[in-house]
Design a protein around this motif. Structure first.
Motif, PDB file in Angstrom:
ATOM      1  N   PHE A 190      -4.651   7.161 -22.001  1.00  0.00           N
ATOM      2  CA  PHE A 190      -4.933   6.538 -20.704  1.00  0.00           C
ATOM      3  C   PHE A 190      -3.790   5.600 -20.315  1.00  0.00           C
ATOM      4  O   PHE A 190      -3.500   4.619 -21.005  1.00  0.00           O
ATOM      5  N   ASP A 191      -3.127   5.918 -19.203  1.00  0.00           N
ATOM      6  CA  ASP A 191      -2.032   5.088 -18.696  1.00  0.00           C
ATOM      7  C   ASP A 191      -2.520   4.251 -17.521  1.00  0.00           C
ATOM      8  O   ASP A 191      -3.339   4.708 -16.718  1.00  0.00           O
ATOM      9  N   ILE A 192      -1.990   3.039 -17.412  1.00  0.00           N
ATOM     10  CA  ILE A 192      -2.392   2.122 -16.348  1.00  0.00           C
ATOM     11  C   ILE A 192      -1.182   1.805 -15.475  1.00  0.00           C
ATOM     12  O   ILE A 192      -0.186   1.253 -15.951  1.00  0.00           O
ATOM     13  N   ALA A 193      -1.259   2.155 -14.206  1.00  0.00           N
ATOM     14  CA  ALA A 193      -0.182   1.822 -13.279  1.00  0.00           C
ATOM     15  C   ALA A 193      -0.241   0.334 -12.945  1.00  0.00           C
ATOM     16  O   ALA A 193      -1.320  -0.253 -12.905  1.00  0.00           O
ATOM     17  N   PRO A 194       0.906  -0.311 -12.723  1.00  0.00           N
ATOM     18  CA  PRO A 194       0.887  -1.737 -12.382  1.00  0.00           C
ATOM     19  C   PRO A 194       0.230  -1.983 -11.037  1.00  0.00           C
ATOM     20  O   PRO A 194       0.296  -1.150 -10.137  1.00  0.00           O
ATOM     21  N   ARG A 195      -0.429  -3.127 -10.896  1.00  0.00           N
ATOM     22  CA  ARG A 195      -1.007  -3.496  -9.611  1.00  0.00           C
ATOM     23  C   ARG A 195       0.110  -3.674  -8.591  1.00  0.00           C
ATOM     24  O   ARG A 195       1.166  -4.239  -8.897  1.00  0.00           O
ATOM     25  N   ALA A 196      -0.128  -3.207  -7.382  1.00  0.00           N
ATOM     26  CA  ALA A 196       0.947  -3.143  -6.388  1.00  0.00           C
ATOM     27  C   ALA A 196       1.071  -4.389  -5.522  1.00  0.00           C
ATOM     28  O   ALA A 196       2.130  -4.646  -4.952  1.00  0.00           O
TER      29      ALA A 196
ATOM     30  N   ASP B 210     -10.181  -9.060 -12.326  1.00  0.00           N
ATOM     31  CA  ASP B 210     -11.392  -8.875 -13.125  1.00  0.00           C
ATOM     32  C   ASP B 210     -12.076  -7.555 -12.789  1.00  0.00           C
ATOM     33  O   ASP B 210     -12.532  -6.824 -13.672  1.00  0.00           O
ATOM     34  N   THR B 211     -12.154  -7.237 -11.498  1.00  0.00           N
ATOM     35  CA  THR B 211     -12.749  -5.972 -11.065  1.00  0.00           C
ATOM     36  C   THR B 211     -11.932  -4.799 -11.602  1.00  0.00           C
ATOM     37  O   THR B 211     -12.480  -3.803 -12.091  1.00  0.00           O
ATOM     38  N   TYR B 212     -10.617  -4.943 -11.524  1.00  0.00           N
ATOM     39  CA  TYR B 212      -9.692  -3.907 -11.978  1.00  0.00           C
ATOM     40  C   TYR B 212      -9.822  -3.678 -13.485  1.00  0.00           C
ATOM     41  O   TYR B 212      -9.985  -2.541 -13.946  1.00  0.00           O
ATOM     42  N   LEU B 213      -9.797  -4.759 -14.261  1.00  0.00           N
ATOM     43  CA  LEU B 213      -9.853  -4.635 -15.716  1.00  0.00           C
ATOM     44  C   LEU B 213     -11.209  -4.122 -16.194  1.00  0.00           C
ATOM     45  O   LEU B 213     -11.285  -3.382 -17.187  1.00  0.00           O
TER      46      LEU B 213
ATOM     47  N   GLN C 223      -6.806   0.153  -5.734  1.00  0.00           N
ATOM     48  CA  GLN C 223      -6.757  -0.423  -4.387  1.00  0.00           C
ATOM     49  C   GLN C 223      -6.090  -1.792  -4.483  1.00  0.00           C
ATOM     50  O   GLN C 223      -6.400  -2.590  -5.364  1.00  0.00           O
ATOM     51  N   THR C 224      -5.182  -2.074  -3.576  1.00  0.00           N
ATOM     52  CA  THR C 224      -4.363  -3.291  -3.694  1.00  0.00           C
ATOM     53  C   THR C 224      -5.159  -4.576  -3.553  1.00  0.00           C
ATOM     54  O   THR C 224      -4.740  -5.624  -4.061  1.00  0.00           O
ATOM     55  N   THR C 225      -6.298  -4.532  -2.858  1.00  0.00           N
ATOM     56  CA  THR C 225      -7.056  -5.760  -2.592  1.00  0.00           C
ATOM     57  C   THR C 225      -8.084  -6.092  -3.668  1.00  0.00           C
ATOM     58  O   THR C 225      -8.832  -7.059  -3.526  1.00  0.00           O
ATOM     59  N   LEU C 226      -8.113  -5.326  -4.745  1.00  0.00           N
ATOM     60  CA  LEU C 226      -9.040  -5.635  -5.830  1.00  0.00           C
ATOM     61  C   LEU C 226      -8.540  -6.820  -6.649  1.00  0.00           C
ATOM     62  O   LEU C 226      -7.347  -6.972  -6.868  1.00  0.00           O
TER      63      LEU C 226
ATOM     64  N   VAL D  77       0.842  -1.193   0.000  1.00  0.00           N
ATOM     65  CA  VAL D  77       0.000   0.000   0.000  1.00  0.00           C
ATOM     66  C   VAL D  77       0.881   1.248   0.000  1.00  0.00           C
ATOM     67  O   VAL D  77       0.601   2.226  -0.712  1.00  0.00           O
ATOM     68  N   LYS D  78       1.952   1.202   0.772  1.00  0.00           N
ATOM     69  CA  LYS D  78       2.879   2.333   0.834  1.00  0.00           C
ATOM     70  C   LYS D  78       3.506   2.603  -0.530  1.00  0.00           C
ATOM     71  O   LYS D  78       3.591   3.759  -0.974  1.00  0.00           O
ATOM     72  N   VAL D  79       3.932   1.548  -1.205  1.00  0.00           N
ATOM     73  CA  VAL D  79       4.507   1.686  -2.557  1.00  0.00           C
ATOM     74  C   VAL D  79       3.478   2.287  -3.506  1.00  0.00           C
ATOM     75  O   VAL D  79       3.792   3.183  -4.304  1.00  0.00           O
ATOM     76  N   ASN D  80       2.250   1.787  -3.427  1.00  0.00           N
ATOM     77  CA  ASN D  80       1.184   2.282  -4.297  1.00  0.00           C
ATOM     78  C   ASN D  80       0.951   3.772  -4.066  1.00  0.00           C
ATOM     79  O   ASN D  80       0.821   4.556  -5.022  1.00  0.00           O
ATOM     80  N   ASN D  81       0.919   4.180  -2.803  1.00  0.00           N
ATOM     81  CA  ASN D  81       0.696   5.588  -2.485  1.00  0.00           C
ATOM     82  C   ASN D  81       1.857   6.468  -2.961  1.00  0.00           C
ATOM     83  O   ASN D  81       1.640   7.602  -3.410  1.00  0.00           O
ATOM     84  N   GLU D  82       3.070   5.946  -2.859  1.00  0.00           N
ATOM     85  CA  GLU D  82       4.231   6.708  -3.344  1.00  0.00           C
ATOM     86  C   GLU D  82       4.172   6.868  -4.858  1.00  0.00           C
ATOM     87  O   GLU D  82       4.509   7.927  -5.396  1.00  0.00           O
ATOM     88  N   ARG D  83       3.733   5.835  -5.553  1.00  0.00           N
ATOM     89  CA  ARG D  83       3.587   5.927  -7.012  1.00  0.00           C
ATOM     90  C   ARG D  83       2.562   6.991  -7.383  1.00  0.00           C
ATOM     91  O   ARG D  83       2.754   7.752  -8.336  1.00  0.00           O
TER      92      ARG D  83
END
Length: 288
Positions: A191-197, A175-178, A169-172, A107-113
């Motif tokens: 549209f850019d897509i960040a990698p799942r964390a 399928d929900t994400y896509l 959100q990391t817990t998604l 989650v910390k990495v995701n927030n920093e991104r």
């Protein structure tokens, strides 16, 4: 009855990290009050274990600051593994409490991104569940971050730019994400897509999708208020339509009627479920 635990199982690294921080604090400060702002992780068994250690939980509501003021100033305040809105840091610091942040490293990495990708020329979108603490923490990074709520499948505001970048959100589940990504792409020229964390969620999701079709009963073991437990349940239901899928927290939640004529059972673990609970369920089923 054949019962198999689908691995990975038990706590993920982020949950173990958070629990170890609390246990170390209790060991180092045996007589000091310790409170957590919200549930450290979304699992009632874990919350009960923490309470037995003398660790209390404070609800995250409009009375948060008022309730904190009632505490002895020697109290150690923990922030949860999910992350938290940044104004909580100011509240806790102004009241003079020592605080420890048990945020999950993913989650910390995701927030920093998110923080490092903010750009006044494009929209930053967070894909998540609107009232989840991880979502609230991410949205507090910058007031201009837009929320795409996976439950309503709508954005909280209209796009401001033709370009965007999306985080999740990391817990998604994937399928929900896509599904969210496909909806959002239609609103932007670029549209850019960040990698799942969270690699741990992806491992459990992939393991669940690839289990044998021989299982006629799948238990997803986790709390009903756990985002990743509910995502895993949805994946199990979608991927294994021939199987009965149930979300349970412990063996006490097992309905004997569901076991009639069931010969093969898979146990799938949410990231905040203790491994000993999963093994207890396995032993219980095998010895019926």
């Amino acid at each position: 009855m054949h019962v198999e635990i689908i691995y990975p199982a038990g706590f993920c690294y982020g949950v173990s990290h958070a629990l170890n921080l609390v246990k170390e604090a209790r060991k180092e400060h045996p007589g000091t009050p310790i409170v957590i702002l919200g549930e450290l992780v979304h699992n009632e068994i874990v919350s009960k274990q923490l309470k037995e250690l003398g660790v209390e939980t404070i609800k995250l509501d409009e009375f948060l600051e008022e309730n904190l003021r009632k505490l002895d100033r020697s109290t150690i305040v923990f922030f949860t593994a999910h992350g938290h809105p940044k104004h909580y840091d100011e509240i806790v610091a102004n009241l003079g409490f020592k605080s420890i942040d048990a945020i999950c490293p993913s989650v910390k990495v995701n927030n920093e991104r998110i923080k490092n990708s903010l750009d006044i020329k494009k929209d930053t979108i967070y894909i998540g569940k609107s009232h989840h603490p991880e979502t609230l923490g991410a949205l507090s990074i910058d007031e201009n971050i837009l929320l795409y709520d996976v439950k309503t499948k709508e954005m909280n505001e209209k796009p401001s730019h033709s370009r965007a970048i999306a985080f999740a959100q990391t817990t998604l589940g994937q399928d929900t994400y896509l599904d969210a990504i496909e909806t959002l792409k239609k609103k932007y020229v670029s549209f850019d897509i960040a990698p799942r964390a969270c690699l741990e969620m992806m491992k459990r999701e992939n393991a669940l999708k690839n289990i044998s079709y021989d299982y006629d009963l799948i238990y997803v073991i986790g709390s009903k208020n756990s985002s990743n437990a509910n995502e895993l349940k949805m994946i199990a239901t979608n991927e294994h339509s021939h199987s009965l899928v149930k979300l349970i927290t412990s063996k006490e939640d097992i309905d004997i009627n569901d076991l009639k004529d069931r010969k093969n059972v898979a146990l799938v673990s949410a990231t905040s479920s203790p491994l000993e609970v999963i093994e207890e369920i396995k032993n219980y089923l095998e010895n019926l």
